[in-house]
Design a protein around this motif. Structure first.
Motif, PDB file in Angstrom:
ATOM      1  N   PHE A  29       0.855  -1.184   0.000  1.00 13.03           N
ATOM      2  CA  PHE A  29       0.000   0.000   0.000  1.00 13.03           C
ATOM      3  C   PHE A  29       0.888   1.231   0.000  1.00 13.03           C
ATOM      4  O   PHE A  29       1.892   1.279   0.705  1.00 13.03           O
ATOM      5  N   CYS A  30       0.492   2.214  -0.775  1.00 13.67           N
ATOM      6  CA  CYS A  30       1.296   3.421  -0.911  1.00 13.67           C
ATOM      7  C   CYS A  30       0.437   4.649  -0.658  1.00 13.67           C
ATOM      8  O   CYS A  30      -0.454   4.962  -1.449  1.00 13.67           O
ATOM      9  N   GLY A  31       0.701   5.332   0.463  1.00 16.92           N
ATOM     10  CA  GLY A  31       0.005   6.570   0.770  1.00 16.92           C
ATOM     11  C   GLY A  31       0.585   7.728  -0.027  1.00 16.92           C
ATOM     12  O   GLY A  31       1.574   7.579  -0.744  1.00 16.92           O
ATOM     13  N   ILE A  32      -0.014   8.881   0.122  1.00 13.75           N
ATOM     14  CA  ILE A  32       0.475  10.077  -0.569  1.00 13.75           C
ATOM     15  C   ILE A  32       1.769  10.537   0.096  1.00 13.75           C
ATOM     16  O   ILE A  32       2.817  10.580  -0.530  1.00 13.75           O
ATOM     17  N   ASN A  33       1.680  10.905   1.355  1.00 12.33           N
ATOM     18  CA  ASN A  33       2.842  11.260   2.179  1.00 12.33           C
ATOM     19  C   ASN A  33       2.396  11.215   3.633  1.00 12.33           C
ATOM     20  O   ASN A  33       1.205  11.268   3.917  1.00 12.33           O
ATOM     21  N   GLY A  80       2.374  -4.408   3.120  1.00 15.78           N
ATOM     22  CA  GLY A  80       3.319  -3.396   3.559  1.00 15.78           C
ATOM     23  C   GLY A  80       2.798  -2.004   3.268  1.00 15.78           C
ATOM     24  O   GLY A  80       1.736  -1.841   2.644  1.00 15.78           O
ATOM     25  N   ILE A  81       3.542  -1.003   3.735  1.00 15.11           N
ATOM     26  CA  ILE A  81       3.150   0.402   3.545  1.00 15.11           C
ATOM     27  C   ILE A  81       4.379   1.228   3.185  1.00 15.11           C
ATOM     28  O   ILE A  81       5.445   1.096   3.807  1.00 15.11           O
ATOM     29  N   THR A  82       4.201   2.110   2.214  1.00 13.17           N
ATOM     30  CA  THR A  82       5.189   3.109   1.845  1.00 13.17           C
ATOM     31  C   THR A  82       4.418   4.372   1.458  1.00 13.17           C
ATOM     32  O   THR A  82       3.207   4.436   1.627  1.00 13.17           O
ATOM     33  N   ASN A  83       5.115   5.373   0.931  1.00 15.10           N
ATOM     34  CA  ASN A  83       4.474   6.615   0.489  1.00 15.10           C
ATOM     35  C   ASN A  83       5.063   7.077  -0.824  1.00 15.10           C
ATOM     36  O   ASN A  83       6.214   6.782  -1.139  1.00 15.10           O
ATOM     37  N   VAL A  84       4.281   7.848  -1.584  1.00 17.76           N
ATOM     38  CA  VAL A  84       4.787   8.459  -2.814  1.00 17.76           C
ATOM     39  C   VAL A  84       5.865   9.472  -2.447  1.00 17.76           C
ATOM     40  O   VAL A  84       6.966   9.447  -2.980  1.00 17.76           O
ATOM     41  N   VAL A  85       5.545  10.378  -1.536  1.00 17.77           N
ATOM     42  CA  VAL A  85       6.488  11.400  -1.071  1.00 17.77           C
ATOM     43  C   VAL A  85       6.822  11.079   0.381  1.00 17.77           C
ATOM     44  O   VAL A  85       5.926  10.854   1.191  1.00 17.77           O
ATOM     45  N   ALA A 120      -0.577  -0.785  -4.449  1.00 10.51           N
ATOM     46  CA  ALA A 120      -1.889  -0.156  -4.283  1.00 10.51           C
ATOM     47  C   ALA A 120      -1.679   1.285  -3.840  1.00 10.51           C
ATOM     48  O   ALA A 120      -1.340   1.543  -2.691  1.00 10.51           O
ATOM     49  N   VAL A 121      -1.865   2.224  -4.754  1.00  9.89           N
ATOM     50  CA  VAL A 121      -1.695   3.645  -4.454  1.00  9.89           C
ATOM     51  C   VAL A 121      -3.023   4.174  -3.940  1.00  9.89           C
ATOM     52  O   VAL A 121      -4.047   4.092  -4.623  1.00  9.89           O
ATOM     53  N   VAL A 122      -3.020   4.717  -2.711  1.00 12.87           N
ATOM     54  CA  VAL A 122      -4.257   5.196  -2.099  1.00 12.87           C
ATOM     55  C   VAL A 122      -4.404   6.697  -2.344  1.00 12.87           C
ATOM     56  O   VAL A 122      -4.011   7.514  -1.556  1.00 12.87           O
ATOM     57  N   VAL A 152      -5.193   1.486  -8.164  1.00 11.63           N
ATOM     58  CA  VAL A 152      -5.408   2.762  -7.490  1.00 11.63           C
ATOM     59  C   VAL A 152      -6.668   2.638  -6.633  1.00 11.63           C
ATOM     60  O   VAL A 152      -7.722   2.218  -7.113  1.00 11.63           O
ATOM     61  N   LEU A 153      -6.509   2.980  -5.361  1.00  5.85           N
ATOM     62  CA  LEU A 153      -7.594   2.906  -4.385  1.00  5.85           C
ATOM     63  C   LEU A 153      -8.005   4.308  -3.954  1.00  5.85           C
ATOM     64  O   LEU A 153      -7.210   5.250  -4.046  1.00  5.85           O
ATOM     65  N   PRO A 154      -9.211   4.450  -3.429  1.00  5.29           N
ATOM     66  CA  PRO A 154      -9.601   5.754  -2.887  1.00  5.29           C
ATOM     67  C   PRO A 154      -8.762   6.095  -1.657  1.00  5.29           C
ATOM     68  O   PRO A 154      -8.377   5.220  -0.888  1.00  5.29           O
ATOM     69  N   ASN A 155      -8.498   7.376  -1.503  1.00  7.89           N
ATOM     70  CA  ASN A 155      -7.742   7.867  -0.362  1.00  7.89           C
ATOM     71  C   ASN A 155      -8.587   7.691   0.906  1.00  7.89           C
ATOM     72  O   ASN A 155      -9.723   8.158   0.956  1.00  7.89           O
ATOM     73  N   PRO A 156      -8.038   7.030   1.944  1.00  9.18           N
ATOM     74  CA  PRO A 156      -8.830   6.779   3.153  1.00  9.18           C
ATOM     75  C   PRO A 156      -8.929   7.964   4.109  1.00  9.18           C
ATOM     76  O   PRO A 156      -9.543   7.850   5.164  1.00  9.18           O
TER      77      PRO A 156
END
Length: 183
Positions: A29-33, A80-85, A120-122, A152-156
């Motif tokens: 999973f990849c959050g924005i930042n 797992g989890i990471t972020n774009v920025v 999975a980019v949220v 691509v998933l909706p931002n939670p």
């Protein structure tokens, strides 16, 4: 949940939050930042109004509702989890287009190295900017990164009022089913 003062949260600005990753995950999973609460706690999606953890559970990715402080347990589920920025900010609109684009390049290198089955980019807007794909929509993408498929998933975030926790969980469950089918 620990309460932070405004000054403590501001002190977390620009901090980096370690990824929760391993080689060969089912879904990264990849959050924005990271937000300021995430940076202050060191736990992804830590802001109380963020729906990531409840949606992850409701969609069937986890057998119980995890707290942000339990993020390390995700690895045992192949997640797992990471972020774009990488840098923390109060709001995603504080990030520049170049930060998103560099984040997309960095994320591509990370995914190539870690080889998850799915990225999975949220957040569709973050995905569009980071990967220069103006027409991307929620759901599976045509893009792959090596052998990694992209969804691509909706931002939670609680600020994303277009999606309820229930409709979000349905979309996350679609990804879960696809990830299970490719196991």
């Amino acid at each position: 949940m620990t309460r932070f003062t405004r000054a403590e949260l501001e002190a977390a600005r620009d901090r980096l939050v370690p990824d929760v990753v391993a080689d060969g995950l089912h879904v990264l999973f990849c959050g924005i930042n990271p937000g300021l609460m995430t940076a202050a706690t060191g736990h992804h999606f830590a802001r109380p109004g963020n729906r990531f953890w409840p949606v992850l559970h409701r969609s069937g990715f986890t057998p119980r509702l995890l707290q942000p402080s339990e993020q390390g347990e995700l690895l045992s589920y192949g997640l797992g989890i990471t972020n774009v920025v990488a840098r923390a900010s109060a709001r995603a609109d504080e990030l520049t287009t170049e930060e998103y684009r560099e984040g997309g390049r960095s994320l591509t290198r990370r995914v190539t190295r870690l080889r998850p089955r799915w990225l999975a980019v949220v957040g569709v807007t973050a995905y569009r900017v980071a990967f220069d794909d103006r027409h991307a929509k929620i759901g599976p993408q045509n893009r792959t990164i090596g052998g990694t498929r992209v969804w691509v998933l909706p931002n939670p975030s609680g600020l994303n009022a277009h999606w309820t926790a229930e409709t979000m969980a349905e979309e996350y469950a679609r990804l879960r089913a696809a990830a299970e089918a490719t196991s």
